[in-house]
Motif scaffolding. Structure first.
Motif, PDB file in Angstrom:
ATOM      1  N   GLU A   1      -0.255  -9.863  -2.156  1.00  0.00           N
ATOM      2  CA  GLU A   1       0.329  -9.088  -1.059  1.00  0.00           C
ATOM      3  C   GLU A   1       1.642  -8.449  -1.491  1.00  0.00           C
ATOM      4  OE1 GLU A   1       2.020  -9.590   3.491  1.00  0.00           O
ATOM      5  OE2 GLU A   1       1.250 -11.351   2.441  1.00  0.00           O
ATOM      6  N   ILE A   2       2.483  -9.193  -2.193  1.00  0.00           N
ATOM      7  CA  ILE A   2       3.767  -8.648  -2.656  1.00  0.00           C
ATOM      8  C   ILE A   2       3.528  -7.481  -3.613  1.00  0.00           C
ATOM      9  CG2 ILE A   2       5.809  -9.169  -4.054  1.00  0.00           C
ATOM     10  CD1 ILE A   2       5.710 -12.002  -2.789  1.00  0.00           C
TER      11      ILE A   2
ATOM     12  N   ARG B   1       2.405  -4.473  -1.658  1.00  0.00           N
ATOM     13  CA  ARG B   1       3.525  -3.880  -0.915  1.00  0.00           C
ATOM     14  C   ARG B   1       4.434  -3.065  -1.832  1.00  0.00           C
ATOM     15  NH1 ARG B   1       4.025  -5.239   4.258  1.00  0.00           N
ATOM     16  NH2 ARG B   1       2.942  -7.075   5.000  1.00  0.00           N
ATOM     17  N   LEU B   2       4.604  -3.509  -3.062  1.00  0.00           N
ATOM     18  CA  LEU B   2       5.456  -2.779  -4.007  1.00  0.00           C
ATOM     19  C   LEU B   2       4.760  -1.540  -4.552  1.00  0.00           C
ATOM     20  CD1 LEU B   2       7.042  -5.760  -5.977  1.00  0.00           C
ATOM     21  CD2 LEU B   2       8.174  -4.259  -4.320  1.00  0.00           C
TER      22      LEU B   2
ATOM     23  N   PRO C   1       3.097   1.079  -0.847  1.00  0.00           N
ATOM     24  CA  PRO C   1       3.808   0.801   0.407  1.00  0.00           C
ATOM     25  C   PRO C   1       3.226   1.526   1.621  1.00  0.00           C
ATOM     26  CG  PRO C   1       5.140   2.174  -1.041  1.00  0.00           C
ATOM     27  CD  PRO C   1       3.935   1.751  -1.816  1.00  0.00           C
ATOM     28  N   ARG C   2       2.741   2.753   1.443  1.00  0.00           N
ATOM     29  CA  ARG C   2       2.183   3.493   2.589  1.00  0.00           C
ATOM     30  C   ARG C   2       0.902   2.841   3.100  1.00  0.00           C
ATOM     31  NH1 ARG C   2       2.998   9.770   0.798  1.00  0.00           N
ATOM     32  NH2 ARG C   2       5.269   9.767   0.938  1.00  0.00           N
TER      33      ARG C   2
ATOM     34  N   MET D   1       0.076  -0.332   2.763  1.00  0.00           N
ATOM     35  CA  MET D   1       0.423  -1.602   3.396  1.00  0.00           C
ATOM     36  C   MET D   1       1.062  -1.381   4.763  1.00  0.00           C
ATOM     37  SD  MET D   1      -0.860  -3.861   1.567  1.00  0.00           S
ATOM     38  CE  MET D   1      -0.201  -5.314   2.324  1.00  0.00           C
ATOM     39  N   TYR D   2       1.848  -0.302   4.893  1.00  0.00           N
ATOM     40  CA  TYR D   2       2.435   0.013   6.197  1.00  0.00           C
ATOM     41  C   TYR D   2       1.324   0.340   7.194  1.00  0.00           C
ATOM     42  CZ  TYR D   2       5.137   2.274   9.839  1.00  0.00           C
ATOM     43  OH  TYR D   2       5.677   2.620  11.045  1.00  0.00           O
TER      44      TYR D   2
ATOM     45  N   THR E   1      -0.404  -2.872   8.305  1.00  0.00           N
ATOM     46  CA  THR E   1       0.413  -3.888   8.952  1.00  0.00           C
ATOM     47  C   THR E   1       0.347  -3.718  10.468  1.00  0.00           C
ATOM     48  OG1 THR E   1       1.912  -3.924   7.075  1.00  0.00           O
ATOM     49  CG2 THR E   1       2.734  -4.867   9.118  1.00  0.00           C
TER      50      THR E   1
END
Length: 103
Positions: free
Chosen positions: A20-21, A24-25, A28-29, A31-32, A35
């Motif tokens: 997951e980390i 996210r790195l 990011p778009r 994962m956003y 979310t």
């Protein structure tokens, strides 16, 4: 036997957290987008403003309100009738038991 399963669960949890980390790195778009976020709240008076401004919505709203009030009245009438019937049955039972005592 439960120790190996516990270790496996722990390792799996750590691996998923690390994945997951990394996502996210790197993305990011994405994962956003994935979310969960709380729903945006409307103004408390937004529907009231819409009722006042839109005649078609006002007619629809009041028709729904009238139907809900009629359903509520019908439900109350039914409940009152059931209560009266139960009270009458109870009164009949009490009268019968009083006649049995007098004899």
């Amino acid at each position: 036997m439960s120790r190996p399963l516990d270790r496996l669960r722990g390792r799996l949890t750590l691996a998923l957290g690390a994945a997951e980390i990394r996502l996210r790195l790197r993305l990011p778009r994405l994962m956003y987008a994935l979310t969960r976020r709380p729903a945006e709240r409307e103004s408390p008076y937004a529907e009231l403003v819409r009722i006042e401004a839109d005649p078609a919505y006002r007619a629809l709203f009041f028709a729904g309100l009238d139907a809900a009030l009629e359903d509520r009245l019908a439900t109350r009438t039914t409940v009152v009738a059931e209560i009266e019937a139960a009270a009458e049955q109870l009164q009949n039972l009490v009268q019968r038991s009083d006649h049995g005592r007098a004899a």
